[in-house]
Write a protein that holds these residues in place. Sequence first.
Motif, mmCIF file in Angstrom:
data_model
loop_
_atom_site.group_PDB
_atom_site.id
_atom_site.type_symbol
_atom_site.label_atom_id
_atom_site.label_comp_id
_atom_site.label_asym_id
_atom_site.label_seq_id
_atom_site.Cartn_x
_atom_site.Cartn_y
_atom_site.Cartn_z
ATOM 1 N N SER A 22 0.850 -1.178 0.000
ATOM 2 C CA SER A 22 0.000 0.000 0.000
ATOM 3 C C SER A 22 0.884 1.226 0.000
ATOM 4 O O SER A 22 2.020 1.186 0.486
ATOM 5 C CB SER A 22 -0.889 -0.025 1.256
ATOM 6 O OG SER A 22 -1.450 1.233 1.484
ATOM 7 N N GLY A 23 0.367 2.320 -0.505
ATOM 8 C CA GLY A 23 1.076 3.585 -0.412
ATOM 9 C C GLY A 23 1.157 4.075 1.011
ATOM 10 O O GLY A 23 1.957 4.948 1.336
ATOM 11 N N SER A 24 0.341 3.517 1.895
ATOM 12 C CA SER A 24 0.293 3.940 3.291
ATOM 13 C C SER A 24 0.942 2.949 4.248
ATOM 14 O O SER A 24 0.934 3.161 5.454
ATOM 15 C CB SER A 24 -1.167 4.146 3.720
ATOM 16 O OG SER A 24 -1.780 5.128 2.924
ATOM 17 N N GLN A 123 0.885 2.436 -8.233
ATOM 18 C CA GLN A 123 0.815 1.932 -6.868
ATOM 19 C C GLN A 123 -0.567 1.363 -6.614
ATOM 20 O O GLN A 123 -1.492 1.599 -7.391
ATOM 21 C CB GLN A 123 1.161 3.029 -5.857
ATOM 22 C CG GLN A 123 0.187 4.180 -5.813
ATOM 23 C CD GLN A 123 0.678 5.314 -4.897
ATOM 24 O OE1 GLN A 123 1.837 5.699 -4.934
ATOM 25 N NE2 GLN A 123 -0.224 5.841 -4.086
ATOM 26 N N GLU A 127 -5.753 4.600 -2.020
ATOM 27 C CA GLU A 127 -5.988 6.008 -1.704
ATOM 28 C C GLU A 127 -6.412 6.697 -2.995
ATOM 29 O O GLU A 127 -5.782 6.509 -4.029
ATOM 30 C CB GLU A 127 -4.676 6.616 -1.172
ATOM 31 C CG GLU A 127 -4.795 7.989 -0.626
ATOM 32 C CD GLU A 127 -3.476 8.480 -0.024
ATOM 33 O OE1 GLU A 127 -3.387 9.691 0.225
ATOM 34 O OE2 GLU A 127 -2.544 7.672 0.187
ATOM 35 N N VAL A 135 -0.198 16.928 -4.423
ATOM 36 C CA VAL A 135 0.293 15.686 -3.823
ATOM 37 C C VAL A 135 1.800 15.788 -3.584
ATOM 38 O O VAL A 135 2.463 16.694 -4.075
ATOM 39 C CB VAL A 135 -0.002 14.461 -4.727
ATOM 40 C CG1 VAL A 135 -1.489 14.179 -4.820
ATOM 41 C CG2 VAL A 135 0.608 14.638 -6.112
ATOM 42 N N ARG A 145 6.385 6.779 -4.058
ATOM 43 C CA ARG A 145 4.948 6.673 -3.770
ATOM 44 C C ARG A 145 4.345 8.058 -3.816
ATOM 45 O O ARG A 145 5.008 9.050 -3.548
ATOM 46 C CB ARG A 145 4.688 5.964 -2.449
ATOM 47 C CG ARG A 145 5.206 6.689 -1.240
ATOM 48 C CD ARG A 145 4.910 5.971 0.057
ATOM 49 N NE ARG A 145 5.789 4.827 0.215
ATOM 50 C CZ ARG A 145 5.538 3.770 0.956
ATOM 51 N NH1 ARG A 145 4.448 3.705 1.659
ATOM 52 N NH2 ARG A 145 6.377 2.783 1.041
ATOM 53 N N THR A 147 1.456 10.514 -2.215
ATOM 54 C CA THR A 147 0.617 10.663 -1.036
ATOM 55 C C THR A 147 0.014 12.057 -1.011
ATOM 56 O O THR A 147 0.456 12.950 -1.720
ATOM 57 C CB THR A 147 1.421 10.462 0.277
ATOM 58 O OG1 THR A 147 2.384 11.503 0.402
ATOM 59 C CG2 THR A 147 2.105 9.116 0.305
ATOM 60 N N HIS A 148 -0.971 12.207 -0.158
ATOM 61 C CA HIS A 148 -1.586 13.531 0.023
ATOM 62 C C HIS A 148 -0.824 14.311 1.066
ATOM 63 O O HIS A 148 -0.168 13.851 1.907
ATOM 64 C CB HIS A 148 -3.043 13.398 0.469
ATOM 65 C CG HIS A 148 -3.930 12.972 -0.669
ATOM 66 N ND1 HIS A 148 -4.359 11.678 -0.821
ATOM 67 C CD2 HIS A 148 -4.427 13.660 -1.714
ATOM 68 C CE1 HIS A 148 -5.117 11.595 -1.903
ATOM 69 N NE2 HIS A 148 -5.165 12.769 -2.472
#
Length: 148
Positions: A22-24, A123, A127, A135, A145, A147-148
């Motif tokens: 996951s990106g997280s 990815q 999300e 971003v 990656r 992400t916000h």
Amino acid sequence: MRTVAALALAGILAGCATPPESGSVYNSYQTMNEQVVRMGTVESVRNVTIASPESGVGTMSGAALGGLAGSEAGGGKGAIATGLIGAVAGGLIGQRVERNASNRAGFEITVKLDSGELRAVTQPADEMFRPGERVRLLSNGYNTRVTH
């Protein structure tokens, strides 16, 4: 005998479990490492399928179960033949099941960096991103990656 085979199969499958990508989610080896942060704006998002390489577990498990089931169906010398047929059929079915189970939804996210460069990152689709959103691109030199 069936119980032993079932327990062995369960042990093989449990040993092949992998942590979610996951990106997280960060693996332990990814922590405490510096990452370069670049800011940008999402240009486009495209749905993709992320296919993981097959491990062979599906084929082996299917063959074992198919062979066991086939040998139970036949009697005498027929048990060997039906066991072999069951093993081949089970292996093919197990391979297809593993292939379908290992495919995951993903996004190809194209980002226009503040420098004007375009970057595309693929990815897992865990999300949501929309064109026009600001971003961050996080990169450690090997992986990047969004992400916000």
